[in-house]
Design an enzyme around this catalytic site. Structure first.
Site, PDB file in Angstrom:
ATOM      1  N   HIS A  11     -13.141  38.408 -32.323  1.00 22.74           N
ATOM      2  CA  HIS A  11     -13.000  39.841 -31.882  1.00 22.74           C
ATOM      3  C   HIS A  11     -11.914  39.907 -31.026  1.00 22.74           C
ATOM      4  O   HIS A  11     -11.584  39.038 -30.364  1.00 22.74           O
ATOM      5  CB  HIS A  11     -14.323  40.367 -30.893  1.00 22.74           C
TER       6      HIS A  11
ATOM      7  N   CYS B 134     -11.588  45.567 -35.390  1.00 21.71           N
ATOM      8  CA  CYS B 134     -11.051  45.421 -34.026  1.00 21.71           C
ATOM      9  C   CYS B 134      -9.529  44.955 -34.363  1.00 21.71           C
ATOM     10  O   CYS B 134      -8.663  45.464 -33.577  1.00 21.71           O
ATOM     11  CB  CYS B 134     -11.812  44.516 -33.124  1.00 21.71           C
TER      12      CYS B 134
ATOM     13  N   GLU C 148     -11.272  49.412 -27.507  1.00 24.24           N
ATOM     14  CA  GLU C 148     -11.673  48.309 -28.578  1.00 24.24           C
ATOM     15  C   GLU C 148     -12.502  48.998 -29.535  1.00 24.24           C
ATOM     16  O   GLU C 148     -12.796  50.150 -29.501  1.00 24.24           O
ATOM     17  CB  GLU C 148     -12.643  47.409 -28.176  1.00 24.24           C
TER      18      GLU C 148
END
Length: 291
Positions: A167, A108, A179
């Site tokens: 994240h 990420c 993402e």
């Protein structure tokens, strides 16, 4: 996945995921099957700037991230010496990461790093998800309670608790984000997840890095060597911020009414560009001569 982990492994998982910006068990998803060209194209069509008001840099970051739709999530991917996809590592807490060392891609924070490096030049958001969420490049913060109402494309959404961020994703507008989510999946567009441990969002306003210049013109190509006869490397469709490592005198080029023999080396692209297409004097101020 959470049902398969022991308490000891969960502690290790949280520690490792905090370091790399992976996704914890609270947001685990079923591993995706390999994307087909048709599904990748469909996802790419939905990825882009979906609202107005974002800065030019933020819109470029969105575009750069969307170009990676269909690329593998790979744990630790994108954290090489320069921004860009790399082969990943095995996350001991996640069986789905077993093939990550064979997959070229991003985790990420690796995707966020790459997107903003492409947008503004340099490497303004190196580090993991925690570092990016707390970067000095942040100029505005939004709480979880504010939802997506005040957000603009290019803002970074984050998940974590107790000061830990595990994240991070890039907002597109209209309640959507792009993402790199978890091992076994590919970079994709998702609905923003406001529940669980959603921690809020930040807006990035990167300062120009030393040696950063803007290109000008359209469809400008870089070259493998400081010569128009050498292989082409990358095309700039329009003005783009780039970092110049050094410059040298080489093949004279005549274009756009100018003649110049100065070429600049762009380390992020591993390529050369004639100084004609860099805004500034014919020989750039403050840039060293290449050895």
């Amino acid at each position: 996945m959470a049902m398969r982990r022991t308490a000891a492994v969960m502690v290790a998982a949280l520690t490792l995921l905090a370091a790399w910006g992976g996704v914890g068990s609270a947001t685990a998803v079923t591993p995706a099957t390999p994307a087909t060209p048709a599904t990748t194209q469909k996802a790419a069509e939905t990825c882009g700037v979906l609202a107005s008001g974002a800065s030019a840099a933020a819109e470029k970051a969105v575009a750069a991230a969307c170009e990676q739709i269909g690329v593998w999530y790979t744990w630790g991917g994108g954290h090489g010496q320069q921004p860009g996809p790399t082969y990943g590592q095995v996350d001991p807490s996640d069986p789905d990461s077993a093939h990550d060392p064979e997959r070229l891609g991003f985790d990420c924070s690796g995707l966020v790093r790459y997107a903003y490096a492409r947008a503004v030049g340099g490497d303004p958001l190196s580090g993991n998800a925690y570092h990016q969420f707390n970067s000095p490049q942040v100029n505005q913060r939004f709480t979880a309670a504010q939802g997506t109402g005040p957000l603009l494309p290019g803002d970074l959404l984050a998940w974590g608790s107790g000061g830990s961020i595990h994240h991070i994703a890039i907002y597109l507008g209209a309640g959507k984000m792009v993402e790199a989510r978890e091992s076994g999946t590919r970079i994709t567009v998702s609905d923003v997840r406001l529940g669980g441990d959603y921690a809020g969002a930040v807006r990035i306003a990167p300062a120009a890095a030393p040696g950063t210049f803007s290109t000008w013109g359209t469809d400008v190509w870089t070259h493998k060597e400081p010569s128009t006869s050498s292989p082409r490397v990358h095309r700039f469709p329009g003005p783009t911020m780039v970092r110049v490592e050094c410059q040298k005198h080489a093949e004279p080029v005549t274009a756009e009414g100018y003649t110049n023999d100065a070429w600049s080396y762009l380390p992020e692209y591993e390529a050369w560009i004639t100084n004609i297409y860099l805004k500034g004097p014919a020989w750039l101020d403050g840039v060293r001569t290449c050895p």
